[in-house]
Design a protein around this motif. Sequence first.
Motif, PDB file in Angstrom:
ATOM      1  N   SER A   1       0.850  -1.186   0.000  1.00 53.36           N
ATOM      2  CA  SER A   1       0.000   0.000   0.000  1.00 53.36           C
ATOM      3  C   SER A   1       0.888   1.239   0.000  1.00 53.36           C
ATOM      4  CB  SER A   1      -0.936   0.019   1.212  1.00 53.36           C
ATOM      5  OG  SER A   1      -0.198   0.166   2.400  1.00 53.36           O
ATOM      6  N   LEU A   2       0.348   2.309  -0.535  1.00 53.88           N
ATOM      7  CA  LEU A   2       1.038   3.591  -0.567  1.00 53.88           C
ATOM      8  C   LEU A   2       0.104   4.675  -0.075  1.00 53.88           C
ATOM      9  CD1 LEU A   2       2.663   3.430  -4.147  1.00 53.88           C
ATOM     10  CD2 LEU A   2       3.883   3.314  -1.968  1.00 53.88           C
TER      11      LEU A   2
ATOM     12  N   CYS B   1      -3.487   3.859 -12.105  1.00 51.97           N
ATOM     13  CA  CYS B   1      -4.115   2.542 -11.918  1.00 51.97           C
ATOM     14  C   CYS B   1      -3.079   1.430 -12.030  1.00 51.97           C
ATOM     15  CB  CYS B   1      -5.223   2.321 -12.943  1.00 51.97           C
ATOM     16  SG  CYS B   1      -6.695   3.282 -12.636  1.00 51.97           S
ATOM     17  N   TYR B   2      -2.180   1.541 -12.993  1.00 52.53           N
ATOM     18  CA  TYR B   2      -1.102   0.572 -13.186  1.00 52.53           C
ATOM     19  C   TYR B   2      -0.267   0.451 -11.906  1.00 52.53           C
ATOM     20  CZ  TYR B   2       3.324  -1.187 -15.193  1.00 52.53           C
ATOM     21  OH  TYR B   2       4.465  -1.892 -15.473  1.00 52.53           O
ATOM     22  N   VAL B   3       0.118   1.588 -11.344  1.00 50.99           N
ATOM     23  CA  VAL B   3       0.928   1.594 -10.119  1.00 50.99           C
ATOM     24  C   VAL B   3       0.124   1.039  -8.946  1.00 50.99           C
ATOM     25  CG1 VAL B   3       2.086   3.080  -8.426  1.00 50.99           C
ATOM     26  CG2 VAL B   3       2.402   3.503 -10.884  1.00 50.99           C
ATOM     27  N   GLN B   4      -1.081   1.530  -8.768  1.00 53.51           N
ATOM     28  CA  GLN B   4      -1.911   1.145  -7.617  1.00 53.51           C
ATOM     29  C   GLN B   4      -2.240  -0.350  -7.633  1.00 53.51           C
ATOM     30  OE1 GLN B   4      -5.579   3.357  -7.319  1.00 53.51           O
ATOM     31  NE2 GLN B   4      -5.435   3.291  -5.092  1.00 53.51           N
ATOM     32  N   ASN B   5      -2.507  -0.900  -8.793  1.00 54.84           N
ATOM     33  CA  ASN B   5      -2.863  -2.313  -8.878  1.00 54.84           C
ATOM     34  C   ASN B   5      -1.644  -3.234  -8.917  1.00 54.84           C
ATOM     35  OD1 ASN B   5      -5.725  -2.077  -8.800  1.00 54.84           O
ATOM     36  ND2 ASN B   5      -5.583  -1.154 -10.819  1.00 54.84           N
TER      37      ASN B   5
ATOM     38  N   LEU C   1       1.342 -11.800  -8.418  1.00 52.44           N
ATOM     39  CA  LEU C   1       1.850 -10.754  -9.295  1.00 52.44           C
ATOM     40  C   LEU C   1       0.727  -9.846  -9.759  1.00 52.44           C
ATOM     41  CD1 LEU C   1       4.345 -12.811 -11.444  1.00 52.44           C
ATOM     42  CD2 LEU C   1       4.861 -11.241  -9.594  1.00 52.44           C
ATOM     43  N   PRO C   2       1.018  -8.585  -9.938  1.00 49.75           N
ATOM     44  CA  PRO C   2       2.296  -7.906  -9.811  1.00 49.75           C
ATOM     45  C   PRO C   2       2.623  -7.535  -8.354  1.00 49.75           C
ATOM     46  CG  PRO C   2       0.661  -6.372 -10.643  1.00 49.75           C
ATOM     47  CD  PRO C   2      -0.017  -7.705 -10.513  1.00 49.75           C
ATOM     48  N   GLN C   3       3.911  -7.561  -8.061  1.00 46.08           N
ATOM     49  CA  GLN C   3       4.420  -7.150  -6.757  1.00 46.08           C
ATOM     50  C   GLN C   3       5.412  -6.017  -6.963  1.00 46.08           C
ATOM     51  OE1 GLN C   3       6.131 -10.445  -4.640  1.00 46.08           O
ATOM     52  NE2 GLN C   3       4.347 -11.729  -4.944  1.00 46.08           N
ATOM     53  N   THR C   4       5.397  -5.059  -6.055  1.00 47.14           N
ATOM     54  CA  THR C   4       6.288  -3.908  -6.166  1.00 47.14           C
ATOM     55  C   THR C   4       7.170  -3.829  -4.932  1.00 47.14           C
ATOM     56  OG1 THR C   4       4.652  -2.714  -7.486  1.00 47.14           O
ATOM     57  CG2 THR C   4       6.375  -1.396  -6.445  1.00 47.14           C
ATOM     58  N   TYR C   5       8.442  -3.553  -5.161  1.00 43.73           N
ATOM     59  CA  TYR C   5       9.406  -3.348  -4.088  1.00 43.73           C
ATOM     60  C   TYR C   5       9.842  -1.897  -4.102  1.00 43.73           C
ATOM     61  CZ  TYR C   5       9.540  -8.270  -3.173  1.00 43.73           C
ATOM     62  OH  TYR C   5       9.178  -9.533  -2.814  1.00 43.73           O
ATOM     63  N   GLY C   6      10.025  -1.342  -2.921  1.00 46.04           N
ATOM     64  CA  GLY C   6      10.427   0.050  -2.813  1.00 46.04           C
ATOM     65  C   GLY C   6      11.686   0.206  -1.989  1.00 46.04           C
TER      66      GLY C   6
ATOM     67  N   PHE D   1       7.746  -6.701 -10.058  1.00 48.12           N
ATOM     68  CA  PHE D   1       7.734  -7.959 -10.795  1.00 48.12           C
ATOM     69  C   PHE D   1       6.325  -8.088 -11.358  1.00 48.12           C
ATOM     70  CE2 PHE D   1      10.880  -9.058  -7.387  1.00 48.12           C
ATOM     71  CZ  PHE D   1      11.990  -9.116  -8.208  1.00 48.12           C
ATOM     72  N   ARG D   2       6.231  -8.379 -12.657  1.00 55.19           N
ATOM     73  CA  ARG D   2       4.940  -8.433 -13.331  1.00 55.19           C
ATOM     74  C   ARG D   2       4.832  -9.736 -14.118  1.00 55.19           C
ATOM     75  NH1 ARG D   2       2.572  -3.877 -12.733  1.00 55.19           N
ATOM     76  NH2 ARG D   2       0.997  -4.364 -14.263  1.00 55.19           N
TER      77      ARG D   2
END
Length: 172
Positions: free
Chosen positions: A23-24, A53-57, A64-69, A82-83
């Motif tokens: 979440s952001l 939407c691309y970022v949020q989802n 997947l997709p998973q986002t690392y920060g 990772f998509r």
Amino acid sequence: MIGTAQCFAEEFHMNLEINKITSLSEDQLNMVTQWMYQWWGENEGYSYEAVKCYVQNGLQATRLPQTYGMFLDNQLIGVYPFRLDDLFVRPDLYPWLANVYLDVPYRNMGYGKRLMESIRSNAQRSLPYDEVYLFTKHTGLYEKYGWELVSEIDTHLDSGRVQRLYRLSLRK
């Protein structure tokens, strides 16, 4: 002098973390959206809202997709997701590392290297696959981090047709 520099370098990275993001805050979401929109969204004809939407989802916990920060003192300064898909002309390849991004003020300070070094271990920990793919215009960057050049590929994208296709083995 060397001791001081070494101490500074250790202190410099003390509050640096790379974590999966599920979440952001609204401010963070807008910031990452702006990064992606300016970097590729606008050039590829996407609206700001579509990129948002691309970022949020892309903030999934277990699939997947998973986002690392990358967080420096709890401030988000870089991301990579990772998509399941990233290159329309190669639906047979998956998963993908897409959109590795480090905010401009933090470049050329060693943060990009730390971000890149975290990719393999995070992929091994969270993905049930033997390899990850990416495509890029960069030459010589990803090889430093264990990526193998598969071939040059016609992406059929207006933003750069011929690019480089790479693979990272996760089960070596």
